[in-house]
Scaffold this active site. Structure first.
Site, mmCIF file in Angstrom:
data_model
loop_
_atom_site.group_PDB
_atom_site.id
_atom_site.type_symbol
_atom_site.label_atom_id
_atom_site.label_comp_id
_atom_site.label_asym_id
_atom_site.label_seq_id
_atom_site.Cartn_x
_atom_site.Cartn_y
_atom_site.Cartn_z
ATOM 1 N N ARG A 137 5.323 -29.675 -0.762
ATOM 2 C CA ARG A 137 6.247 -28.735 -0.103
ATOM 3 C C ARG A 137 7.533 -28.704 -0.910
ATOM 4 O O ARG A 137 8.121 -29.754 -1.192
ATOM 5 C CB ARG A 137 6.572 -29.155 1.326
ATOM 6 C CG ARG A 137 7.525 -28.221 2.068
ATOM 7 C CD ARG A 137 6.782 -27.044 2.703
ATOM 8 N NE ARG A 137 6.050 -27.483 3.885
ATOM 9 C CZ ARG A 137 4.718 -27.662 3.915
ATOM 10 N NH1 ARG A 137 3.994 -27.451 2.825
ATOM 11 N NH2 ARG A 137 4.122 -28.059 5.016
ATOM 12 N N SER B 79 28.408 17.227 -7.028
ATOM 13 C CA SER B 79 29.482 16.274 -7.241
ATOM 14 C C SER B 79 30.583 16.549 -6.233
ATOM 15 O O SER B 79 30.855 17.705 -5.900
ATOM 16 C CB SER B 79 30.023 16.406 -8.675
ATOM 17 O OG SER B 79 31.265 15.739 -8.812
ATOM 18 N N LYS C 77 28.344 20.746 -11.319
ATOM 19 C CA LYS C 77 27.342 19.757 -11.702
ATOM 20 C C LYS C 77 26.060 19.881 -10.886
ATOM 21 O O LYS C 77 26.085 20.166 -9.690
ATOM 22 C CB LYS C 77 27.900 18.337 -11.555
ATOM 23 C CG LYS C 77 29.000 18.000 -12.556
ATOM 24 C CD LYS C 77 29.295 16.514 -12.557
ATOM 25 C CE LYS C 77 28.141 15.732 -13.155
ATOM 26 N NZ LYS C 77 28.405 14.280 -13.154
ATOM 27 N N ASN D 294 23.206 17.263 -10.687
ATOM 28 C CA ASN D 294 22.735 15.939 -11.102
ATOM 29 C C ASN D 294 21.265 15.724 -10.750
ATOM 30 O O ASN D 294 20.835 16.065 -9.647
ATOM 31 C CB ASN D 294 23.570 14.855 -10.424
ATOM 32 C CG ASN D 294 25.045 14.974 -10.743
ATOM 33 O OD1 ASN D 294 25.418 15.206 -11.875
ATOM 34 N ND2 ASN D 294 25.889 14.833 -9.730
ATOM 35 N N ARG E 12 0.834 -1.198 0.000
ATOM 36 C CA ARG E 12 0.000 0.000 0.000
ATOM 37 C C ARG E 12 0.871 1.253 0.000
ATOM 38 O O ARG E 12 0.522 2.278 -0.599
ATOM 39 C CB ARG E 12 -0.924 0.017 1.218
ATOM 40 C CG ARG E 12 -1.922 -1.125 1.300
ATOM 41 C CD ARG E 12 -2.755 -1.282 0.057
ATOM 42 N NE ARG E 12 -3.342 -0.031 -0.404
ATOM 43 C CZ ARG E 12 -3.988 0.108 -1.561
ATOM 44 N NH1 ARG E 12 -4.123 -0.926 -2.366
ATOM 45 N NH2 ARG E 12 -4.502 1.269 -1.921
#
Length: 445
Positions: A318, A279, A285, A287, A130
């Site tokens: 089983r 970074s 950077k 990202n 859920r």
């Protein structure tokens, strides 16, 4: 230095938050497994009372002992005790019988270890599943908002990595939306069908005859699970259905996350996340970390789905090994699917779309992506239309400056044909259909 004992550890305490499973992981931890096993044992005693095989005092005693064990027993110790018998139910039942102020026959009534372990897995999957659905819905809601907001925002459609024809960002987001909604539908169906397991030593319910089927139904009702038609000890449809649904849902996550990662590249610059990551070595950077980690979690899911499907060949009454292979496989599958869904919801929920970059990239070919439209118009004037337009495109000549074309159509007409906003097809209509279905399927707020 030796590692300290961790009685409540998840599958990966260091990496769970990175891959989006920080909130979900405790629901699937060793402690959660222990609690679920005990909840099933208590429910078995409650069912026994319902069918005249235990008393109210027995139920109270077993429940009290189970609560005490859930708080105090270290799963690490239970794991050590489980090695000899091959599953944790055997030593757990022994401990429960020792702790409970009730007859031994009031504990684990008519059950076998697989009954308890399978049912506990269903309990965990139902609850944690859920949670996965919630994150999938959140991601789908975000996709719906993006599709609506950018219903008519032009961009280039790419096929096989190449620019193809104009589309809209809304149309792209609508594909994310439909896939995510389909994933929700598949997973919800699988969760609703998760059944309790109760069959006794060989699946005949002999130990509780003549109450067997009714006993199994009562157990399912007490735990909020579906009633089993028959014991499914070696008919693993509930497991394979769940695994497949998680695979479908996570595939929809991976599709959207992949598009975001590519569109966020420096060269494209078409989208960016609300809280991009940096970074350790390159300060410039930004990202798209949420989409990246969503992809990372999703990449591991198909292998686990394959494991679950490959382990479906349980022999006779089983399985020797195939059953055991499912426990951690399904637990990890739910955790990773949920983590991927969560990270995508973070990515899409804070996604910034950059129309200027979309327009810049849409114009990179100088209108060549609309060559088919120019060809169709030119074909009304000459049988060589395709060859003429192809030669211009190969030479890199703007179509509205090629005299072989403008001599027939005129430069203004060619520029009109090259306007991407005039060749979006049903992009807007498709967005409307996807969003409308989403509103129906998600139900009232």
């Amino acid at each position: 230095m030796s590692e300290p004992a961790r009685s409540d550890h998840t599958r990966g305490s260091l990496f769970d938050p990175v891959f989006g499973a920080g909130d979900l992981a405790p629901m699937l931890s060793d402690r959660a497994w222990l609690t679920a096993l005990l909840d099933v044992e208590v429910a078995i005693t409650r069912a026994a009372r319902h069918h005249g095989r235990a008393t109210a005092d027995d139920v109270a005693a077993v429940a009290a002992a189970a609560g005490e064990i859930a708080r105090e027993l270290d799963p690490t110790e239970l794991g050590r005790l489980s090695a000899a018998g091959g599953n944790p139910v055997i030593p757990l039942v022994k401990i429960l019988r020792e702790r409970a102020d009730a007859p031994a026959g009031a504990v684990h009534v008519g059950a076998t270890s697989q009954d308890v372990l399978d049912t506990a897995l269903m309990v965990l999957a139902h609850k944690a599943g859920r949670h996965v659905v919630t994150d999938l819905r959140t991601a789908a809601d975000a996709a719906a908002r993006l599709a609506s907001a950018h219903r008519d925002t032009p961009m280039v459609a790419r096929t096989l990595g190449q620019q193809a024809l104009p589309t809209t960002f809304g149309a792209l987001a609508a594909t994310w939306l439909v896939a995510l909604d389909d994933g929700v539908t598949e997973l919800e169906r699988a969760l609703e069908m998760l059944p309790a397991q109760y069959g006794g030593a060989a699946g005949t319910l002999a130990a509780v005859y003549p109450d067997g089927p009714a006993f199994a139904d009562t157990l399912a009702d007490l735990l909020g699970l579906a009633r089993p038609v028959v014991p499914w000890h070696t008919a693993r449809t509930p497991i394979t259905r769940l695994a497949s649904a998680l695979g479908v849902a996570t595939g929809s996550v991976s599709k959207a996350a992949t598009d975001v990662v590519l569109m966020a590249t420096t060269e494209f610059g078409e989208v960016s996340e609300d809280a991009p990551g940096g970074s350790s070595a390159m300060p410039h950077k930004r990202n798209p970390v949420a989409a990246i980690t969503a992809r990372a979690a999703a990449r591991r899911v198909p292998g686990l789905v394959a494991t679950a499907l490959a382990a479906a060949d349980h022999e006779f009454a089983r399985a020797a090994g195939a059953w055991h292979a499912e426990w951690e496989t399904i637990t990890d599958l739910i955790r990773l699917s949920g983590g991927a869904a969560h990270q995508l919801s973070v990515s899409l929920g804070g996604l910034h779309v950059h129309p200027a970059a979309l327009a810049r990239n849409l114009g990179l070919t100088g209108g060549a992506i609309l060559a088919e439209k120019v060809t169709a118009a030119l074909a009304e004037h000459t049988d060589d239309a395709r060859d003429i337009v192809t030669a211009a495109a190969v030479a890199g000549t703007p179509l509205d400056r090629d005299q072989s074309i403008t001599g027939h159509l005129g430069a203004d007409r060619v520029r009109e044909l090259l306007d991407p906003t005039r060749y979006l097809g049903h992009a807007g209509d498709l967005v409307d259909r996807a969003v409308a279905r989403h509103e129906i399927t998600k139900g009232p707020a």
